[in-house]
Design a protein around this motif. Structure first.
Motif, PDB file in Angstrom:
ATOM      1  N   ARG A 253       0.811  -1.225   0.000  1.00  0.00           N
ATOM      2  CA  ARG A 253       0.000   0.000   0.000  1.00  0.00           C
ATOM      3  C   ARG A 253       0.838   1.266   0.000  1.00  0.00           C
ATOM      4  O   ARG A 253       0.326   2.352   0.248  1.00  0.00           O
ATOM      5  CB  ARG A 253      -0.932  -0.016   1.217  1.00  0.00           C
ATOM      6  N   SER A 254       2.110   1.137  -0.288  1.00  0.00           N
ATOM      7  CA  SER A 254       3.017   2.284  -0.243  1.00  0.00           C
ATOM      8  C   SER A 254       3.545   2.586  -1.640  1.00  0.00           C
ATOM      9  O   SER A 254       2.904   2.277  -2.630  1.00  0.00           O
ATOM     10  CB  SER A 254       4.161   2.000   0.745  1.00  0.00           C
ATOM     11  N   GLY A 255       4.717   3.212  -1.728  1.00  0.00           N
ATOM     12  CA  GLY A 255       5.325   3.482  -3.017  1.00  0.00           C
ATOM     13  C   GLY A 255       4.503   4.435  -3.869  1.00  0.00           C
ATOM     14  O   GLY A 255       3.828   5.339  -3.374  1.00  0.00           O
ATOM     15  N   MET A 256       4.560   4.222  -5.177  1.00  0.00           N
ATOM     16  CA  MET A 256       3.834   5.098  -6.100  1.00  0.00           C
ATOM     17  C   MET A 256       2.327   5.019  -5.902  1.00  0.00           C
ATOM     18  O   MET A 256       1.616   5.996  -6.122  1.00  0.00           O
ATOM     19  CB  MET A 256       4.194   4.732  -7.542  1.00  0.00           C
ATOM     20  N   LEU A 257       1.852   3.858  -5.465  1.00  0.00           N
ATOM     21  CA  LEU A 257       0.422   3.722  -5.198  1.00  0.00           C
ATOM     22  C   LEU A 257      -0.010   4.723  -4.131  1.00  0.00           C
ATOM     23  O   LEU A 257      -1.043   5.390  -4.262  1.00  0.00           O
ATOM     24  CB  LEU A 257       0.100   2.293  -4.758  1.00  0.00           C
ATOM     25  N   LEU A 259       1.667   7.487  -3.212  1.00  0.00           N
ATOM     26  CA  LEU A 259       1.987   8.867  -3.573  1.00  0.00           C
ATOM     27  C   LEU A 259       1.096   9.414  -4.691  1.00  0.00           C
ATOM     28  O   LEU A 259       0.700  10.573  -4.670  1.00  0.00           O
ATOM     29  CB  LEU A 259       3.454   8.955  -4.020  1.00  0.00           C
ATOM     30  N   ALA A 260       0.822   8.548  -5.687  1.00  0.00           N
ATOM     31  CA  ALA A 260       0.116   9.024  -6.885  1.00  0.00           C
ATOM     32  C   ALA A 260      -1.267   8.424  -7.065  1.00  0.00           C
ATOM     33  O   ALA A 260      -2.006   8.824  -7.964  1.00  0.00           O
ATOM     34  CB  ALA A 260       0.961   8.731  -8.129  1.00  0.00           C
ATOM     35  N   GLY A 261      -1.600   7.426  -6.226  1.00  0.00           N
ATOM     36  CA  GLY A 261      -2.899   6.779  -6.368  1.00  0.00           C
ATOM     37  C   GLY A 261      -2.899   5.640  -7.362  1.00  0.00           C
ATOM     38  O   GLY A 261      -3.928   4.996  -7.570  1.00  0.00           O
ATOM     39  N   THR A 262      -1.750   5.352  -7.980  1.00  0.00           N
ATOM     40  CA  THR A 262      -1.638   4.241  -8.918  1.00  0.00           C
ATOM     41  C   THR A 262      -0.197   3.760  -8.929  1.00  0.00           C
ATOM     42  O   THR A 262       0.742   4.552  -8.760  1.00  0.00           O
ATOM     43  CB  THR A 262      -2.048   4.646 -10.346  1.00  0.00           C
ATOM     44  N   ASP A 267       0.028   5.370 -16.117  1.00  0.00           N
ATOM     45  CA  ASP A 267      -1.009   6.250 -15.574  1.00  0.00           C
ATOM     46  C   ASP A 267      -0.398   7.466 -14.878  1.00  0.00           C
ATOM     47  O   ASP A 267      -0.940   8.574 -14.951  1.00  0.00           O
ATOM     48  CB  ASP A 267      -1.897   5.478 -14.586  1.00  0.00           C
ATOM     49  N   VAL A 268       0.731   7.234 -14.183  1.00  0.00           N
ATOM     50  CA  VAL A 268       1.409   8.364 -13.534  1.00  0.00           C
ATOM     51  C   VAL A 268       1.863   9.370 -14.582  1.00  0.00           C
ATOM     52  O   VAL A 268       1.660  10.583 -14.440  1.00  0.00           O
ATOM     53  CB  VAL A 268       2.619   7.871 -12.709  1.00  0.00           C
ATOM     54  N   GLY A 269       2.471   8.878 -15.668  1.00  0.00           N
ATOM     55  CA  GLY A 269       2.936   9.768 -16.732  1.00  0.00           C
ATOM     56  C   GLY A 269       1.797  10.571 -17.347  1.00  0.00           C
ATOM     57  O   GLY A 269       1.943  11.777 -17.609  1.00  0.00           O
ATOM     58  N   ALA A 270       0.653   9.916 -17.567  1.00  0.00           N
ATOM     59  CA  ALA A 270      -0.506  10.621 -18.131  1.00  0.00           C
ATOM     60  C   ALA A 270      -1.003  11.690 -17.171  1.00  0.00           C
ATOM     61  O   ALA A 270      -1.387  12.801 -17.594  1.00  0.00           O
ATOM     62  CB  ALA A 270      -1.615   9.618 -18.441  1.00  0.00           C
ATOM     63  N   ALA A 271      -0.981  11.374 -15.863  1.00  0.00           N
ATOM     64  CA  ALA A 271      -1.433  12.354 -14.868  1.00  0.00           C
ATOM     65  C   ALA A 271      -0.474  13.546 -14.799  1.00  0.00           C
ATOM     66  O   ALA A 271      -0.906  14.685 -14.608  1.00  0.00           O
ATOM     67  CB  ALA A 271      -1.547  11.685 -13.503  1.00  0.00           C
ATOM     68  N   PRO A 277      -0.725  17.700  -9.511  1.00  0.00           N
ATOM     69  CA  PRO A 277       0.402  17.915  -8.592  1.00  0.00           C
ATOM     70  C   PRO A 277       0.871  16.636  -7.890  1.00  0.00           C
ATOM     71  O   PRO A 277       2.073  16.432  -7.711  1.00  0.00           O
ATOM     72  CB  PRO A 277      -0.151  18.932  -7.580  1.00  0.00           C
ATOM     73  N   LYS A 278      -0.072  15.779  -7.448  1.00  0.00           N
ATOM     74  CA  LYS A 278       0.329  14.563  -6.740  1.00  0.00           C
ATOM     75  C   LYS A 278       1.186  13.668  -7.628  1.00  0.00           C
ATOM     76  O   LYS A 278       2.180  13.103  -7.174  1.00  0.00           O
ATOM     77  CB  LYS A 278      -0.906  13.791  -6.270  1.00  0.00           C
ATOM     78  N   ALA A 279       0.798  13.555  -8.881  1.00  0.00           N
ATOM     79  CA  ALA A 279       1.554  12.703  -9.799  1.00  0.00           C
ATOM     80  C   ALA A 279       2.939  13.282 -10.058  1.00  0.00           C
ATOM     81  O   ALA A 279       3.936  12.549 -10.113  1.00  0.00           O
ATOM     82  CB  ALA A 279       0.794  12.537 -11.115  1.00  0.00           C
TER      83      ALA A 279
END
Length: 390
Positions: A253-257, A259-262, A267-271, A277-279
């Motif tokens: 439940r940590s890491g990029m999930l 920080l960015a919700g995914t 998906d992070v790059g698209a965001a 801002p979160k992404a």
């Protein structure tokens, strides 16, 4: 040799059949697929048998793939015991299972697959190829933690490292591309996917790596926290979290999930492109952590021949590589954006001319590495037996 490669993960079992006599990676693939499984399937023989039925059906679609001469297994944790590919025996399976506490999502599944494969193909030799083996060369001053001696000896608490199969093959491919002997290669290798690690390679050998006793240490990853203050664990436990709950938080439940919700970098790059801002912060943290390790490991290997990106994110995320290189200008590294944007397949240089050393993108192919290691060990065994008979 036709080798069936089994690569069990936390949610799926990947399989490949590779013909190791064919040098081209893509041409060597005779069959491949992925079978999703629930956690229960890894410990339930009847469910695992159903998974192998699916694999059998996939193999039956190809005449060549149906002729299996050997089976190679990816095993995540080999502990101190396994430092090279090893023939699978009942004792090896039991040892892999005992190491399950250090890799609970992978080792028990590997042991179960070995048993089931032995029943399915009783006359086919099996080989275990260990992710930790490449890192057995890490010197003690880099492997030991500053903890009491009795804890170290009782639990063998030390840095084992992971992604060794991928890193070793990336080093071999990079050395060939650069025209230097593999035994003299000095490189920093970043395997960046959902799991991520970076390795310092000196003289063709691993001398330090970011993952530790387990794959949790080191870089920010898809769902893993990477490095944190150990007191955070104590804080969570004091607030009522059980050890299992802490493990769930830090590994899943940590890491990029978090920080960015995914956890999906696409998906992070698209965001980031949408201006979220979160992404953007998540990508900055992700890249910054890796850049710090790369800078440190460049010192460790002394004179790098190359910085190597491999793994799904390392190979495919233009934005990620750009962010990382932006932090490494003091090392004399600069990105050539035309090269970085190039969709060309295979090994390629993405750094600008005049950089202090080249930055390479090297495709990861763990299945090829496992197949080749399996064939090599079995061929060595055959030669040894022939020699003894003489």
């Amino acid at each position: 040799m036709h080798v069936l490669v089994l690569n069990p993960g936390s949610s799926s079992l990947k399989y490949h059949v590779r013909d190791t006599s064919v040098p081209e990676a893509e041409a060597s693939v005779q069959a491949s697929g992925q079978v999703n499984w629930a956690p229960q399937a890894r410990s339930d023989p009847s469910r695992l048998d159903e998974v192998f039925n699916v694999i059998n059906a996939g193999l039956a679609k190809s005449t060549e793939a149906g002729h299996i001469e050997a089976i190679g297994h990816r095993v995540v944790h080999g502990g101190d015991q396994f430092r090279r590919p090893t023939r699978v025996t009942a004792d090896v399976v039991a040892a892999v299972e005992r190491l399950g506490a250090l890799a609970p999502l992978h080792n028990p599944a590997s042991a179960a697959c070995m048993r089931t494969a032995g029943i399915r193909w009783p006359d086919v030799p099996q080989v275990a190829v260990f992710d930790t083996a490449f890192h057995a060369s890490i010197p003690e001053y880099a492997a030991r933690y500053a903890i009491p001696e009795d804890v170290y000896k009782a639990q063998r608490v030390k840095r084992y490292g992971f992604h060794g199969i991928s890193v070793e093959m990336a080093c071999r491919d990079a050395a060939g591309f650069l025209g230097v002997p593999g035994s003299s290669l000095n490189a920093v290798v970043a395997h960046v996917g959902n799991g991520a690690s970076v390795t310092a390679v000196r003289g063709g050998m691993s001398v330090d790596t970011s993952m530790g006793m387990t794959p949790l240490e080191g870089l920010v990853m898809g769902t893993r926290s990477g490095d944190i203050d150990p007191s955070i664990v104590l804080l969570m436990q004091r607030e009522g979290a059980t050890p299992d709950e802490v493990d769930e938080i830090l590994n899943h439940r940590s890491g990029m999930l978090a920080l960015a919700g995914t956890a999906d970098m696409r998906d992070v790059g698209a965001a980031v492109e949408r201006g979220e801002p979160k992404a953007s912060l998540a990508l900055d943290i992700y890249a910054y952590r890796l850049a710090k390790y790369i800078a440190a490991y460049s010192m460790v290997v002394r004179r790098p021949d190359a910085l190597v990106f491999t793994g799904g994110v390392g190979e495919n995320s233009v934005a990620f590589r750009t962010k990382v290189l932006s932090w490494l200008l003091p090392l004399g590294l600069a990105m050539d954006q035309d090269r970085n944007l190039s969709p060309r397949e295979g090994i390629r240089v993405v750094s600008a001319d005049g950089s202090s050393f080249p930055v390479l993108v090297v495709p990861s192919d763990e299945e090829r590495a496992i197949a080749e290691a399996t064939a090599s060990l079995l061929e060595e065994d055959t030669k040894d037996r022939r020699g003894r008979r003489r």
